[in-house]
Write an enzyme that holds these catalytic residues in place. Structure first.
Site, PDB file in Angstrom:
ATOM      1  N   GLU A 199       0.878  -1.171   0.000  1.00 38.75           N
ATOM      2  CA  GLU A 199       0.000   0.000   0.000  1.00 38.75           C
ATOM      3  C   GLU A 199       0.913   1.217   0.000  1.00 38.75           C
ATOM      4  OE1 GLU A 199      -3.376   1.038  -0.173  1.00 38.75           O
ATOM      5  OE2 GLU A 199      -2.241   2.916  -0.176  1.00 38.75           O
ATOM      6  N   CYS A 223     -12.600   3.893   1.243  1.00 39.24           N
ATOM      7  CA  CYS A 223     -13.708   3.802   2.194  1.00 39.24           C
ATOM      8  C   CYS A 223     -13.346   4.427   3.531  1.00 39.24           C
ATOM      9  CB  CYS A 223     -14.115   2.341   2.381  1.00 39.24           C
ATOM     10  SG  CYS A 223     -15.319   2.133   3.696  1.00 39.24           S
ATOM     11  N   CYS A 246     -16.394   6.575   2.336  1.00 39.66           N
ATOM     12  CA  CYS A 246     -17.608   6.276   3.112  1.00 39.66           C
ATOM     13  C   CYS A 246     -17.555   6.757   4.565  1.00 39.66           C
ATOM     14  CB  CYS A 246     -17.849   4.769   3.138  1.00 39.66           C
ATOM     15  SG  CYS A 246     -17.526   3.949   1.579  1.00 39.66           S
ATOM     16  N   LYS A 280     -17.012  10.574   5.084  1.00 37.86           N
ATOM     17  CA  LYS A 280     -18.219  11.200   4.522  1.00 37.86           C
ATOM     18  C   LYS A 280     -19.393  11.085   5.490  1.00 37.86           C
ATOM     19  CE  LYS A 280     -21.127   8.843   2.865  1.00 37.86           C
ATOM     20  NZ  LYS A 280     -21.103   8.187   1.596  1.00 37.86           N
ATOM     21  N   TYR A 336     -23.783  10.037  -6.640  1.00 38.10           N
ATOM     22  CA  TYR A 336     -23.684   9.858  -5.192  1.00 38.10           C
ATOM     23  C   TYR A 336     -22.886  10.992  -4.543  1.00 38.10           C
ATOM     24  CZ  TYR A 336     -24.872   4.783  -5.331  1.00 38.10           C
ATOM     25  OH  TYR A 336     -25.476   3.563  -5.471  1.00 38.10           O
ATOM     26  N   GLU A 355     -24.317  13.891  -2.036  1.00 37.49           N
ATOM     27  CA  GLU A 355     -23.973  13.774  -0.617  1.00 37.49           C
ATOM     28  C   GLU A 355     -23.244  15.027  -0.130  1.00 37.49           C
ATOM     29  OE1 GLU A 355     -23.859   8.915  -0.251  1.00 37.49           O
ATOM     30  OE2 GLU A 355     -21.952   9.967  -0.322  1.00 37.49           O
ATOM     31  N   ARG A 385     -25.642  17.896 -15.750  1.00 41.92           N
ATOM     32  CA  ARG A 385     -25.879  17.965 -17.200  1.00 41.92           C
ATOM     33  C   ARG A 385     -27.211  17.354 -17.636  1.00 41.92           C
ATOM     34  NH1 ARG A 385     -21.379  13.619 -19.444  1.00 41.92           N
ATOM     35  NH2 ARG A 385     -22.136  11.796 -18.316  1.00 41.92           N
ATOM     36  N   ARG A 394     -29.048   9.312 -12.136  1.00 41.33           N
ATOM     37  CA  ARG A 394     -29.423   8.445 -13.253  1.00 41.33           C
ATOM     38  C   ARG A 394     -29.312   6.986 -12.805  1.00 41.33           C
ATOM     39  NH1 ARG A 394     -26.519   6.670 -17.667  1.00 41.33           N
ATOM     40  NH2 ARG A 394     -24.697   7.873 -17.070  1.00 41.33           N
ATOM     41  N   ASP A 416     -13.206  -1.631  -6.821  1.00 42.90           N
ATOM     42  CA  ASP A 416     -13.469  -0.533  -7.764  1.00 42.90           C
ATOM     43  C   ASP A 416     -12.608  -0.586  -9.015  1.00 42.90           C
ATOM     44  OD1 ASP A 416     -15.323   0.402  -5.983  1.00 42.90           O
ATOM     45  OD2 ASP A 416     -14.117   2.089  -5.262  1.00 42.90           O
ATOM     46  N   ALA A 459     -27.340   3.115  -0.827  1.00 48.32           N
ATOM     47  CA  ALA A 459     -27.946   4.322  -0.254  1.00 48.32           C
ATOM     48  C   ALA A 459     -27.132   5.533  -0.655  1.00 48.32           C
ATOM     49  CB  ALA A 459     -27.989   4.229   1.266  1.00 48.32           C
ATOM     50  N   HIS A 483     -45.375  -0.489  15.234  1.00 49.21           N
ATOM     51  CA  HIS A 483     -45.956   0.853  15.280  1.00 49.21           C
ATOM     52  C   HIS A 483     -45.443   1.644  16.475  1.00 49.21           C
ATOM     53  CE1 HIS A 483     -49.048   3.778  14.376  1.00 49.21           C
ATOM     54  NE2 HIS A 483     -49.397   3.790  15.648  1.00 49.21           N
ATOM     55  N   GLU A 488     -43.072   0.518   8.989  1.00 44.68           N
ATOM     56  CA  GLU A 488     -44.324  -0.264   9.000  1.00 44.68           C
ATOM     57  C   GLU A 488     -45.127  -0.025   7.721  1.00 44.68           C
ATOM     58  OE1 GLU A 488     -47.556   0.963  11.740  1.00 44.68           O
ATOM     59  OE2 GLU A 488     -46.345   2.728  12.176  1.00 44.68           O
TER      60      GLU A 488
HETATM   61  P1  NDP Z   1     -21.448   8.656 -10.177  1.00 46.78           P
HETATM   62  O1  NDP Z   1     -21.187   7.769 -11.312  1.00 46.78           O
HETATM   63  O2  NDP Z   1     -22.414   8.277  -9.128  1.00 46.78           O
HETATM   64  O3  NDP Z   1     -21.899  10.085 -10.723  1.00 46.78           O
HETATM   65  C1  NDP Z   1     -21.140  10.784 -11.649  1.00 46.78           C
HETATM   66  C2  NDP Z   1     -21.932  11.991 -12.054  1.00 46.78           C
HETATM   67  O4  NDP Z   1     -21.139  12.825 -12.859  1.00 46.78           O
HETATM   68  C3  NDP Z   1     -23.173  11.628 -12.859  1.00 46.78           C
HETATM   69  O5  NDP Z   1     -24.210  12.467 -12.468  1.00 46.78           O
HETATM   70  C4  NDP Z   1     -22.731  11.907 -14.283  1.00 46.78           C
HETATM   71  O6  NDP Z   1     -23.775  12.296 -15.131  1.00 46.78           O
HETATM   72  C5  NDP Z   1     -21.798  13.077 -14.092  1.00 46.78           C
HETATM   73  N1  NDP Z   1     -20.797  13.169 -15.139  1.00 46.78           N
HETATM   74  C6  NDP Z   1     -20.043  12.165 -15.631  1.00 46.78           C
HETATM   75  N2  NDP Z   1     -19.225  12.625 -16.598  1.00 46.78           N
HETATM   76  C7  NDP Z   1     -19.466  13.942 -16.702  1.00 46.78           C
HETATM   77  C8  NDP Z   1     -18.939  14.965 -17.537  1.00 46.78           C
HETATM   78  N3  NDP Z   1     -18.033  14.706 -18.442  1.00 46.78           N
HETATM   79  N4  NDP Z   1     -19.422  16.209 -17.378  1.00 46.78           N
HETATM   80  C9  NDP Z   1     -20.377  16.490 -16.456  1.00 46.78           C
HETATM   81  N5  NDP Z   1     -20.903  15.545 -15.637  1.00 46.78           N
HETATM   82  C10 NDP Z   1     -20.458  14.302 -15.772  1.00 46.78           C
HETATM   83  O7  NDP Z   1     -20.005   8.963  -9.579  1.00 46.78           O
HETATM   84  P2  NDP Z   1     -19.517   9.555  -8.204  1.00 46.78           P
HETATM   85  O8  NDP Z   1     -18.208  10.152  -8.489  1.00 46.78           O
HETATM   86  O9  NDP Z   1     -20.566  10.366  -7.553  1.00 46.78           O
HETATM   87  O10 NDP Z   1     -19.313   8.239  -7.328  1.00 46.78           O
HETATM   88  C11 NDP Z   1     -18.551   7.149  -7.853  1.00 46.78           C
HETATM   89  C12 NDP Z   1     -19.075   5.858  -7.341  1.00 46.78           C
HETATM   90  O11 NDP Z   1     -18.695   5.689  -5.991  1.00 46.78           O
HETATM   91  C13 NDP Z   1     -20.598   5.754  -7.330  1.00 46.78           C
HETATM   92  O12 NDP Z   1     -21.091   5.304  -8.559  1.00 46.78           O
HETATM   93  C14 NDP Z   1     -20.859   4.781  -6.218  1.00 46.78           C
HETATM   94  O13 NDP Z   1     -20.854   3.481  -6.720  1.00 46.78           O
HETATM   95  C15 NDP Z   1     -19.682   4.999  -5.290  1.00 46.78           C
HETATM   96  N6  NDP Z   1     -20.121   5.789  -4.118  1.00 46.78           N
HETATM   97  C16 NDP Z   1     -21.022   5.252  -3.273  1.00 46.78           C
HETATM   98  C17 NDP Z   1     -21.473   5.949  -2.186  1.00 46.78           C
HETATM   99  C18 NDP Z   1     -22.476   5.333  -1.286  1.00 46.78           C
HETATM  100  O14 NDP Z   1     -22.606   4.121  -1.292  1.00 46.78           O
HETATM  101  N7  NDP Z   1     -23.212   6.104  -0.508  1.00 46.78           N
HETATM  102  C19 NDP Z   1     -20.987   7.306  -1.897  1.00 46.78           C
HETATM  103  C20 NDP Z   1     -20.048   7.784  -2.868  1.00 46.78           C
HETATM  104  C21 NDP Z   1     -19.650   7.053  -3.925  1.00 46.78           C
HETATM  105  P3  NDP Z   1     -24.664  11.245 -15.952  1.00 46.78           P
HETATM  106  O15 NDP Z   1     -25.592  10.626 -14.956  1.00 46.78           O
HETATM  107  O16 NDP Z   1     -25.363  12.111 -16.932  1.00 46.78           O
HETATM  108  O17 NDP Z   1     -23.731  10.281 -16.566  1.00 46.78           O
END
Ligand code: NDP
Length: 461
Positions: free
Chosen positions: A35, A43, A48, A51, A184, A188, A205, A211, A309, A347, A442, A447
């Protein structure tokens, strides 16, 4: 005795690498783990856990406001960002220590170094310039936030922006922050900064954030953000960022100029494979630089595996841990085991939370299911005296033919805690009849999931 230094060499000390190295060592393998930075990975160190601590911090402001309806007056509130960051860092150091100790206790050799491939079985430790060999290798290097908005859209001034990595270590709380992205991390952090007192603008965008999530939940979240006073700019991208005096100025495709103190790019994460030289070991990468793996997390080189990842499958900590456990079963216990990526609960830790397991309405239809949909929207009891117009949204997607519950979606307080347990029921194949036959507890929000008797509508694919 093999001809290699180790039976297993793990690259990366995050959730996947730590679990795999410990379990393999406990199964009797001679294991080393490299590492280059801090044990615990995204994480624990910059994802996580920190955050969620910031989420807790951000919620006190609303809790105090709600408390007034219950007769409390705490006087003038004051928030100290440096104190929060210092306390958070202390806790992260403690967790890092625990991770390190647990790995060492299992008999794993930890090398604080960057490991890169020299050939199929040899790794070079970059800092110490040593070579090590291993019979099997696990790539668990994770991913990192991207600043790349795509080749068609290179934004002048993007280097003035921060990512989530830096957001955890800002010297001061920004008065105004613009957050790019609708996933996400963007949502957040938008709620974290809003709750702590920053003026927040989210620039996305698409037509609504998150999405891939159920459309009703996306709408509910979007409305809630606007009601809370977060600015949500949809169909919006920035075209230029520049520094003017102490401020950042953002020009958007809509012609607007937004002034702020920080810009957080949360536009996705890229697999950490740059300069790992996987090609020297015959490991193939996909188009985003992700390590390509089969159903057993095996790469194109049969003795090299990858989890978490870096494989760009499901970017969630528990999934990386599960993949690591399956890898150890497959590679060290003669029990080939495929990770199960179905029924993964997830979540988004907004305020309130949005959590789900299984199919959204849109995905269920795409998968060819005829569905019955049950919905409920209500004011949680807490907020009756609190006085804010907070609503909880719940939704069950049920297969019309088999009565199986295909998906459960909640936007509301404690959604993540509730969904974790609903995931057990869905994994067991629970039907709507099973939900209906379960005694309610309740008064709770949960519930509602076992008392939704009236179908909202049915749909066919
Ligand atoms: P996400 O994939 O969730 O979101 C990326 C966002 O950036 C989307 O809204 C996407 O839009 C937008 N985007 C992508 N490319 C561009 C661009 N070129 N210009 C403008 N906007 C863009 O990624 P995150 O970075 O938020 O998180 C990464 C991953 O980490 C998550 O997918 C999740 O799996 C994990 N994570 C989980 C958490 C949890 O469990 N609570 C917390 C944080 C992260 P579009 O939808 O239009 O593609």
């Amino acid at each position: 005795m093999t001809k290699y230094d180790y039976d297993l060499f793990v690259i990366g000390g995050g959730s996947g690498g730590v679990r795999a190295s410990r379990m393999a060592a406990l199964a009797g393998a001679r294991v080393a783990l490299a590492e280059e930075w801090r044990m615990g990975g995204t994480c624990v160190i910059r994802g996580c856990i920190p955050k969620k601590l910031l989420v807790y911090a951000s919620q006190f402001s609303e809790n105090v406001m709600d408390a007034a309806g219950y007769g409390w007056d705490f006087g003038q509130a004051r928030f100290d960002w440096p104190a929060l960051i210092a306390n958070k860092d202390k806790e992260i150091c403690r967790l890092e220590g625990l991770y390190t100790a647990n790995v060492q206790k299992a008999g794993v050799t930890i090398l604080q170094d960057r490991a890169v491939f020299e050939d199929e079985h040899t790794l070079r430790l970059v800092n110490s310039n040593k070579m090590v060999t291993a019979e099997k290798i696990l790539i668990a290097t994770g991913n990192r936030p991207t600043r790349d908005m795509g080749t068609s859209h290179i934004v002048p001034g993007a280097e003035l922006c921060i990512t989530s990595d830096e957001a955890f270590h800002l010297k001061e709380l920004p008065k105004r922050i613009l957050i790019a992205g609708g996933g996400y991390i963007a949502l957040e952090f938008a709620h974290i900064f809003h709750g702590l007192g920053s003026k927040v603008s989210v620039l996305y965008r698409g037509d609504k954030p998150l999405r891939g999530f159920d459309d009703d939940m996306r709408d509910a979240l979007c409305t809630s953000m606007q009601e809370r006073g977060l600015e949500v700019l949809l169909g919006c991208e920035f075209t230029k960022v520049e520094k003017r005096g102490d401020c950042l100025h953002v020009e958007t495709n809509k012609g607007a100029v937004i002034e702020c103190d920080q810009i957080l790019l949360a536009i996705g994460r890229m697999p950490n494979t740059t300069a790992l030289h996987v090609e020297k070991a015959g490991v193939e990468l996909g188009p985003r630089g992700e390590v390509k793996v089969d159903d057993f997390s095996r790469t194109s080189a049969s003795h090299i595996y990858a989890v978490g990842d870096v494989t760009d499958r499901v970017q969630l900590t528990p999934v990386a841990i599960h993949e690591a456990m399956c890898f150890v079963e497959t590679a060290f216990k003669n029990n080939p085991t495929k990770p199960d990526h179905m029924h993964v609960p997830s979540a988004v830790f907004t305020t309130p939370e949005l959590a789900c397991v299984g199919y959204s309405e849109q995905k269920a239809l795409l998968k060819g299911h005829a569905i019955d949909v049950y919905k409920s929207t209500f004011k949680p009891l807490l907020h009756t005296l609190g006085g804010r117009g907070v609503r909880t949204h719940m939704k069950l997607i049920v297969d019309s033919k088999t009565d199986k519950v295909l998906g459960c979606h909640i936007f509301g307080d404690h959604a993540a805690e509730i969904i974790q347990i609903v995931a057990v029921a869905l994994k067991m194949g629970a039907t709507k009849k099973d939900f209906d036959g379960t005694m309610a507890l309740h008064p709770t929000a949960a519930e509602e999931l076992v008392t939704m008797r009236t179908k909202s509508y049915s749909k066919t694919p």
